[in-house]
Design a protein around this motif. Structure first.
Motif, short mmCIF file in Angstrom:
data_model
loop_
_atom_site.label_atom_id
_atom_site.label_comp_id
_atom_site.label_asym_id
_atom_site.label_seq_id
_atom_site.Cartn_x
_atom_site.Cartn_y
_atom_site.Cartn_z
N LEU A 121 0.83 -1.21 0.00
CA LEU A 121 0.00 0.00 0.00
C LEU A 121 0.86 1.25 0.00
CD1 LEU A 121 -2.91 -0.90 2.46
CD2 LEU A 121 -3.04 -0.56 -0.01
N ARG A 122 1.89 1.27 0.84
CA ARG A 122 2.79 2.43 0.88
C ARG A 122 3.50 2.62 -0.47
NH1 ARG A 122 0.44 5.37 4.19
NH2 ARG A 122 0.67 4.91 6.39
N ARG A 123 3.91 1.51 -1.09
CA ARG A 123 4.57 1.61 -2.39
C ARG A 123 3.63 2.19 -3.45
NH1 ARG A 123 6.34 -3.55 -1.03
NH2 ARG A 123 8.44 -3.49 -0.24
N SER A 124 2.39 1.75 -3.44
CA SER A 124 1.45 2.27 -4.44
C SER A 124 1.18 3.75 -4.22
CB SER A 124 0.15 1.46 -4.44
OG SER A 124 -0.56 1.65 -3.25
N GLU A 125 1.12 4.18 -2.98
CA GLU A 125 0.95 5.62 -2.69
C GLU A 125 2.17 6.39 -3.19
OE1 GLU A 125 -1.50 4.92 1.49
OE2 GLU A 125 0.64 5.40 1.53
N TYR A 126 3.35 5.89 -2.87
CA TYR A 126 4.59 6.54 -3.28
C TYR A 126 4.69 6.64 -4.79
CZ TYR A 126 9.54 6.94 -4.40
OH TYR A 126 10.74 7.30 -4.95
N LEU A 127 4.38 5.56 -5.48
CA LEU A 127 4.51 5.54 -6.94
C LEU A 127 3.55 6.50 -7.62
CD1 LEU A 127 5.13 1.75 -7.56
CD2 LEU A 127 6.77 3.62 -7.80
N SER A 128 2.46 6.86 -6.95
CA SER A 128 1.53 7.82 -7.55
C SER A 128 2.13 9.22 -7.64
CB SER A 128 0.22 7.85 -6.76
OG SER A 128 0.42 8.49 -5.50
N SER A 129 3.18 9.47 -6.85
CA SER A 129 3.83 10.78 -6.88
C SER A 129 5.26 10.65 -6.36
CB SER A 129 3.03 11.78 -6.05
OG SER A 129 3.54 13.08 -6.22
N ALA A 130 6.08 9.89 -7.07
CA ALA A 130 7.42 9.53 -6.61
C ALA A 130 8.37 10.71 -6.45
CB ALA A 130 8.03 8.50 -7.56
N TYR B 207 0.99 15.64 1.12
CA TYR B 207 1.28 15.46 2.55
C TYR B 207 1.42 14.00 2.94
CZ TYR B 207 0.75 15.45 7.60
OH TYR B 207 0.94 15.22 8.92
N ALA B 208 0.47 13.16 2.59
CA ALA B 208 0.48 11.75 3.03
C ALA B 208 1.71 11.02 2.48
CB ALA B 208 -0.79 11.04 2.60
N ILE B 209 2.05 11.28 1.23
CA ILE B 209 3.22 10.63 0.64
C ILE B 209 4.50 11.13 1.29
CG2 ILE B 209 4.57 10.38 -1.49
CD1 ILE B 209 1.81 10.51 -2.96
N ALA B 210 4.59 12.44 1.49
CA ALA B 210 5.80 13.05 2.05
C ALA B 210 6.01 12.71 3.52
CB ALA B 210 5.75 14.56 1.87
N THR B 211 4.94 12.49 4.27
CA THR B 211 5.09 12.26 5.71
C THR B 211 4.92 10.81 6.14
OG1 THR B 211 2.78 12.85 6.10
CG2 THR B 211 4.41 14.59 6.35
#
Length: 186
Positions: A36-45, A59-63
């Motif tokens: 789940l974290r990887r998919s969030e990250y990949l949406s805005s790497a 915010y969620a990806i950065a923090t």
């Protein structure tokens, strides 16, 4: 703080449950917390994780996502025991205080006895992205390439036609590297 908390929560969940336990499962898709974290990250790497939280676009990806995955990367490179000692030292020294990123880097480098600029410059302060690929395979060699800007040490498990394997280390400083095996077909 959130990234450290999420990273520690992941470690606790892995210890309490099977690491492959799912947080989302359907007929078509099964994901654990790291997926789940990887998919969030990949949406805005390219989202940076350094700066004032209220100024960050994602915010969620950065923090959460990027710090959690980055700390996991650091753990895999340094080893779990070294990472545990880094975290213990960091908490002992700065628990209930307001440490900075520089404070964490100082502790991490002190405990690991390594220069970790590659990690902090690329992942924490920068917008580096790790992206590796197998560029070619022939009878006696394997060529890997780094497409992203981030240079992370990588382990590659090479499996030969006879089923034997070798674990190779690559620092990824070069854009590509060829591992040659004159005595075994790849």
């Amino acid at each position: 703080d959130e990234g450290f908390t999420d990273y520690a929560t992941g470690l606790a969940l892995d210890a309490a449950f099977d690491i492959e336990s799912t947080v989302f499962e359907s007929a078509l898709l099964k994901m654990n917390s790291n997926d789940l974290r990887r998919s969030e990250y990949l949406s805005s790497a390219l989202t940076p994780m350094f700066g004032k939280a209220f100024e960050l676009d994602e915010y969620a990806i950065a923090t959460y996502s990027k710090p959690t995955l980055s700390l996991g990367t650091l753990e895999r490179v340094l080893g779990r025991d070294v990472m545990k000692q880094i975290m213990r030292t960091y908490v002992a020294r700065y628990g209930f205080a307001h440490p900075t990123t520089d404070d964490f880097q100082t502790v991490a480098e002190e405990v690991s006895t390594e220069n970790l600029d590659w990690f902090f410059d690329g992942l924490v302060y920068g917008k580096g992205v790790a992206n590796y690929l197998v560029q070619s395979i022939d009878e006696s060699s394997v060529t890997v390439a780094r497409q992203g800007t981030l240079q992370l040490p990588a382990e590659l498990l090479i499996t030969f036609a006879d089923g034997s394997t070798i674990l190779e280390q690559w620092d990824s400083a070069e854009k590509s590297h060829t591992f040659s095996y004159s005595d075994k077909p790849a």
